[in-house]
Design an enzyme around this catalytic site. Structure first.
Site, mmCIF file in Angstrom:
data_model
loop_
_atom_site.group_PDB
_atom_site.id
_atom_site.type_symbol
_atom_site.label_atom_id
_atom_site.label_comp_id
_atom_site.label_asym_id
_atom_site.label_seq_id
_atom_site.Cartn_x
_atom_site.Cartn_y
_atom_site.Cartn_z
ATOM 1 C CB SER A 66 -3.716 -2.045 5.057
ATOM 2 O OG SER A 66 -3.333 -1.203 4.013
ATOM 3 C CE LYS A 69 -2.525 1.615 4.999
ATOM 4 N NZ LYS A 69 -3.297 1.542 3.745
ATOM 5 C CE1 TYR A 192 0.975 3.342 4.342
ATOM 6 C CE2 TYR A 192 2.223 2.826 2.361
ATOM 7 C CZ TYR A 192 1.051 2.772 3.083
ATOM 8 O OH TYR A 192 -0.051 2.133 2.555
ATOM 9 C CE1 TYR A 243 -7.187 -1.946 1.949
ATOM 10 C CE2 TYR A 243 -8.063 -4.160 1.803
ATOM 11 C CZ TYR A 243 -7.020 -3.300 2.074
ATOM 12 O OH TYR A 243 -5.817 -3.805 2.467
ATOM 13 C CB VAL A 261 -2.857 -6.095 -0.150
ATOM 14 C CG1 VAL A 261 -3.901 -5.047 -0.492
ATOM 15 C CG2 VAL A 261 -1.510 -5.466 0.120
HETATM 16 N N1 GLU Z 1 1.711 -1.314 1.475
HETATM 17 C C1 GLU Z 1 0.485 -1.410 0.747
HETATM 18 C C2 GLU Z 1 0.330 -0.210 -0.138
HETATM 19 O O1 GLU Z 1 0.671 0.862 0.275
HETATM 20 C C3 GLU Z 1 -0.642 -1.517 1.739
HETATM 21 C C4 GLU Z 1 -1.909 -1.783 1.052
HETATM 22 C C5 GLU Z 1 -2.902 -2.528 1.866
HETATM 23 O O2 GLU Z 1 -2.611 -3.502 2.565
HETATM 24 O O3 GLU Z 1 -4.054 -2.110 1.772
HETATM 25 O O4 GLU Z 1 -0.087 -0.278 -1.269
#
Ligand code: GLU
Length: 307
Positions: A66, A69, A192, A243, A261
């Site tokens: 993430s 992002k 993604y 988060y 994650v």
């Molecule tokens: N590729 C992970 C998902 O879509 C990213 C989650 C993350 O790092 O928060 O679940």
């Protein structure tokens, strides 16, 4: 504080959090991520003048997940401007990153660009803005800003995400049902998963994000984002980047941060530097246990929070 002290500060931080290394649970909902050594730890700092410092496994690539992002949001805002905010909000969600609940209540408009639903919208927007090459444009940007041409997608991780991506597929179809995805769901998901699979080291990530500490200016001196655009991204990182623990992160660290994650946390200290820490053991909200501790320790030692 002199820049020459950066290395010593990182060593002090690493010493202080040594007892925390290995704590937490490695993410296993994406099976390819579970193979990583839970005892891994690294931290890097990149200052706004180009200096880089690090301790531990700070040059070992890991799955950015993430943290990607942050960069897709920056690229979408740089290329498309504020119209993105019609399709995604900028309020903390208070829900898990892959939750479907809120999306129904709020008519397919995700709360923010850092929960999965919001990030999928950003990827969709970037696909439209780049003529269909969202992940390619992201990769070029990450290579240029990190100065590392070997930064790449991890095809095994991307395939593993696709094989276990039912929730992300559900979120995407749901938003498409509300008219909030423009490109085909399969294309959005493919880009993604690729963007999440990028492997980078703490050094690469800290360097690649320095435009956020330089008020939107890239490493070559060219302007990427407006000053206020860079502020907006830092603000969303502070309020939504870790988060549903963003409040706790602001309380303990007091800086914009984005976690993934894969166990990385990227942090910005505007006008001074960026930091990236990596330790794959996660707490129950999905943030690196040692990463949180290290950033907490860093701001306690230096007093450098934005507050
Ligand atoms: N590729 C992970 C998902 O879509 C990213 C989650 C993350 O790092 O928060 O679940």
């Amino acid at each position: 504080m002199e820049t020459a002290d950066y290395q010593r500060i990182l060593e002090d931080v690493a010493h202080e959090v040594a007892g925390t290394v290995g704590r937490g649970r490695v993410a296993d909902y994406i099976p390819a991520l579970a193979a990583v050594d839970p005892e891994s730890f690294g931290i890097a700092l990149a200052d706004v003048d180009g200096g880089v410092y690090g301790v531990g496994q700070w040059q070992q690539p890991f799955s950015v997940q993430s943290i990607s992002k942050t960069f897709t949001l920056a690229l979408a805002l740089a290329r498309g401007g504020e119209s993105l905010w019609k399709r995604v909000g900028r309020e903390p969600s208070g829900n898990p990153f892959n939750s479907l609940l809120q999306l129904e209540l709020e008519n397919g408009i995700p709360r923010n660009p850092f929960i999965n639903a919001g990030a999928l919208v950003v990827t969709d927007e970037l696909l439209s803005l780049t003529g269909g090459d969202a992940s390619g444009v992201l990769l070029d940007f990450l290579r240029e800003e990190s100065g590392n041409d070997t930064v790449d997608f991890d095809r095994v991780v991307a395939a593993s995400e696709a094989d276990h991506g039912h929730r992300n597929a559900a979120l995407s179809h749901f938003m498409a049902g509300y008219g909030n995805l423009v490109n085909p769901v399969e294309t959005v998901l493919e880009h993604y998963f690729r963007q999440c699979s990028v492997a980078m080291s703490c050094q690469d990530l800290a360097l690649a994000a320095t435009f956020l500490a330089r008020h939107g200016v890239r490493r070559d001196g060219g302007r990427f984002l407006t000053r206020s655009g860079a502020k907006q991204i830092n603000a969303v990182m502070l309020t939504c980047g870790t988060y549903d623990a963003a409040g706790e992160f602001a309380y303990r660290v007091g800086l914009p941060g984005k976690s993934g994650v894969g166990g990385g946390i990227l942090v910005v200290i505007p006008q001074r530097c960026t930091l990236c820490v990596w330790g794959p053991g996660l707490d129950e909200r999905g943030n690196s246990v040692v990463g949180m501790a290290a950033m907490d320790s860093f701001t306690t030692i230096t007093g450098w929070s934005i507050f």
